[in-house]
Design a protein around this motif. Structure first.
Motif, PDB file in Angstrom:
ATOM      1  N   LEU A 113      28.488  30.920  39.729  1.00 12.47           N
ATOM      2  CA  LEU A 113      29.013  31.493  40.961  1.00 12.47           C
ATOM      3  C   LEU A 113      28.215  30.981  42.160  1.00 12.47           C
ATOM      4  O   LEU A 113      26.995  30.814  42.084  1.00 12.47           O
ATOM      5  N   MET A 160      33.103  33.769  44.023  1.00 18.28           N
ATOM      6  CA  MET A 160      34.027  33.031  43.181  1.00 18.28           C
ATOM      7  C   MET A 160      35.209  32.628  44.053  1.00 18.28           C
ATOM      8  O   MET A 160      36.034  33.464  44.422  1.00 18.28           O
ATOM      9  N   TYR A 197      39.660  37.171  50.358  1.00 24.27           N
ATOM     10  CA  TYR A 197      38.855  37.552  49.200  1.00 24.27           C
ATOM     11  C   TYR A 197      38.838  39.073  49.060  1.00 24.27           C
ATOM     12  O   TYR A 197      39.163  39.815  49.999  1.00 24.27           O
ATOM     13  N   SER A 239      34.644  35.110  36.086  1.00 24.26           N
ATOM     14  CA  SER A 239      34.157  33.819  36.602  1.00 24.26           C
ATOM     15  C   SER A 239      34.911  32.603  36.060  1.00 24.26           C
ATOM     16  O   SER A 239      35.004  31.584  36.769  1.00 24.26           O
ATOM     17  N   ARG A 248      37.495  30.912  38.565  1.00 23.30           N
ATOM     18  CA  ARG A 248      37.174  30.411  39.891  1.00 23.30           C
ATOM     19  C   ARG A 248      38.069  29.226  40.248  1.00 23.30           C
ATOM     20  O   ARG A 248      38.305  28.310  39.449  1.00 23.30           O
ATOM     21  N   GLY A 255      39.659  34.750  46.638  1.00 23.57           N
ATOM     22  CA  GLY A 255      38.355  34.715  46.016  1.00 23.57           C
ATOM     23  C   GLY A 255      37.841  36.121  45.738  1.00 23.57           C
ATOM     24  O   GLY A 255      38.453  37.121  46.119  1.00 23.57           O
TER      25      GLY A 255
END
Length: 629
Positions: A95, A314, A321, A369, A372, A378
């Motif tokens: 990350l 991420m 996000y 994760s 990503r 995000g």
């Protein structure tokens, strides 16, 4: 979960139990089918997402609560070790750093106080001078003002002005520029006049100090007074009593034997006056002879520490996000907010509060994760410090965000999620996002967890900082318990299997919010129960309703509002977030404790003239206080 400004849990205001949805595999397949059919972007259809692992989860809680973490208090080496653990995990998952210094966002907090320089209490009785011994005969309180006063002494009973009880120790008493001597606690007869359990707010030491200051005294000395069988006359340990940085008056405690010698100069005894007040529930205040003079010098320095929020990102396909957060600090050895006073000095490991939420963020980071770059939005993984001191880490982040604040779609907060009991969890903030009811329905699985929903977004944890910026929030919480803020909040009592089921729900909420083409619209929700959550700085349901939400960062003079609840008395008077309250009626407001005291002394229906600073200019308005519902 912070105790400093609210001692009640953020429970549901309008409880309703959601039905159990279809098994997770079927529900997720239906969701993906609908997304494709309706043309909604659903990149998760091409990847598999693992479930939360209860073993990994409990291992992280064990790591966060081991003795070397020292209870993770601000300024401790243990908090730094916890910070390193979180950073290393984010790195291992690939990350991206999202702080101002790599993964870190530093900010400064006040961690306590220490005595320095001159601290003296000199007694002159006629021609005889006696200097009392620090920590043996007397001790200042950590939130005392610094300075010196040389004055005669006035005995002011319990130091209480309680209009609701028809009782005032200061009635007819001139204490201007003098030192007052007061008893701890409150008259025994108060308990018979109220149906509430336990002492009223008037028994609090900080309220006694504010009351003395507001009556014009320059110093206040408290004494334990009559003791129970086998009870020792102990001085409060410096730094263990809770208050503001500076209460605005010199404040200390003396032993009973010391105070008794003072009262004898007026032909009184401490035991007699104490018993007299308690037997009659009537004040018995008096001035001591002018031949008795006290010189009190207090020199206190506040201690500070730099702590860090830990932030990892991420990325998605756009710059929008969501935030998945939890605080990772706790009480250390419990000096301020321990619910086990006899165990102050022992490590408070904070397994549920809030290693449980921190481990939850780490486990969700592991689960999510692999996605990503694949989701439309995000995910910012946020581990906040400073929560136990008053939501300071989240407040620092929204003040100086490391990602554009206008691109934040929603914030999901987890605080005390490790003690799921009877399959019940609480979710707050459901009314703050237009799509949240649908998101929760679609995220539900066959876990048979029962939800109790609260519409309002204010509460005693970090999500409150985001509500004040009009960002929709969901707050996950498994409930209070008898180990809250005690050394007994240990990892062995965590229900890791129940928490893992809860995390699977949170993960699906995060995926839905990160993938949904519709951005949830923020709604300011007026709680049906205004005293639930952080309201008016009162910390509970005692007194009338004002409706402001305090900014928990220290304000030099006054109380800054981070927000004002819609439909509240404060909102109706035109007050808003960013205003700094400096006067409430005839009371100057220097800190949150002053505001609490002034509000508690008011009545429902009172029209109170208040003064705030807005953009540095004074604004005077009248606020009509309302009843808590």
């Amino acid at each position: 979960m912070t105790l400093r400004y609210k001692r009640n849990c953020a429970r549901a205001n309008n409880p309703s139990t959601m039905r159990t949805a279809a098994p997770v595999g079927l529900a997720f397949a239906v969701l993906l089918f609908l997304a494709v059919s309706l043309g909604v972007s659903a990149p998760t259809s091409t990847v598999s997402v693992s479930s939360a692992d209860s073993n990994r989860y409990i291992d992280d809680i064990k790591a966060l609560t081991q003795p070397k973490m020292e209870g993770r208090s601000e300024g401790s080496k243990g908090l730094v070790r916890a910070e390193h653990l979180i950073v290393d995990r984010y790195k291992s998952l690939g990350l991206a750093p999202a702080g101002t210094h790599g993964y870190l966002e530093p900010f400064t907090v006040t961690t306590g106080a220490k005595l320095r320089g001159k601290n003296h209490l000199l007694v002159q009785n006629g021609d005889v001078k006696t200097e009392l011994k620090l920590n043996q005969d007397y001790v200042p309180f950590s939130y005392s003002g610094s300075g010196a006063v040389n004055s005669s002494l006035v005995f002011a009973g319990y130091g209480v002005t309680a209009e609701e009880f028809g009782y005032d120790d200061y009635a007819g008493l001139d204490v201007k520029d003098k030192i007052v001597l007061v008893l701890r606690f409150e008259p025994a007869g108060f308990s018979a006049k109220t149906q509430k359990q336990g002492p009223s707010a008037h028994a609090q030491l900080v309220i006694k100090a504010i009351n003395a200051r507001n009556h014009g005294a320059r110093g206040i000395i408290v004494v334990n007074g009559k003791l129970g069988d086998g009870e020792e006359d102990l001085l409060a340990r410096f730094g263990t009593s809770n208050g503001p940085e500076n209460v605005g008056i010199l404040f200390a405690q003396v032993k009973n034997s010391v105070a008794d010698t003072w009262l004898k100069t007026a032909g009184k005894s401490l035991a007699e006056v104490h018993s007299d007040i308690n037997s009659k529930t009537e004040p018995a205040s008096f001035s001591l002879p002018d031949s008795l003079k006290l010189s009190l010098d207090v020199d206190i320095k506040n201690t500070h520490a730099t702590v860090n929020n830990v932030l990892a990102y991420m990325p998605g396909k756009t710059d929008e996000y969501i935030i998945l957060g939890a605080h990772y600090d706790h009480l250390g050895r419990g000096y301020f907010d321990s619910m086990a006073p006899s165990q102050i000095g022992e490590i408070h490991p904070g397994a549920d509060d809030n290693a449980s939420g921190t481990a939850g963020v780490l486990e969700l980071a592991r689960v999510l994760s692999p996605l990503r770059g694949q989701l439309p939005r995000g995910i910012l993984f946020a581990s906040f410090a400073g929560e136990e001191l008053g939501l300071l880490g989240s407040a620092a982040w929204v003040k100086d965000p490391t990602k554009p604040l206008d691109k934040a779609v929603a914030m999901i907060n987890m605080d005390m999620i490790g003690r799921v009991k009877d399959d019940k969890i609480y979710i707050g903030g459901v009314g703050t996002g237009s799509s949240f009811h649908r998101v929760l329905e679609q995220a539900w699985d066959d876990s048979h967890l029962k939800l109790e929903l609260s519409q309002g977004g204010y509460g005693s944890s970090d999500h409150t900082s985001f509500v004040s910026k009009h960002i929709p929030v969901l707050f996950f919480f498994s409930g209070l318990h008898s180990d809250y803020h005690k050394p007994s909040d240990t990892w062995e009592k965590i229900n890791s299997e129940g928490a893992a089921r809860l995390l699977n729900v949170v993960a699906r909420c995060a995926l839905e919010l990160a993938s949904d083409s519709d951005k949830p619209t923020f709604a300011a929700v007026m709680d049906s129960n205004p005293h639930t959550g952080v309201s008016s700085g009162t910390g509970g349901g005692y007194g009338p309703y004002f409706g402001s939400v305090p900014d928990f960062g220290q304000t030099e003079n006054g109380v800054r509002f981070s927000d004002v609840k819609p439909g509240s008395p404060a909102a109706k008077a035109g007050l808003k977030g960013g205003d700094v309250l400096v006067q409430f009626g005839d009371k100057p407001i220097k800190n949150l404790y002053d505001f609490t005291d002034a509000l508690r002394r008011s009545k429902v229906g009172d029209v109170v003239p208040v003064t705030v600073l807005r953009d540095g200019k004074e604004l005077k308005v009248d606020v009509k206080l309302e009843q808590r519902k």
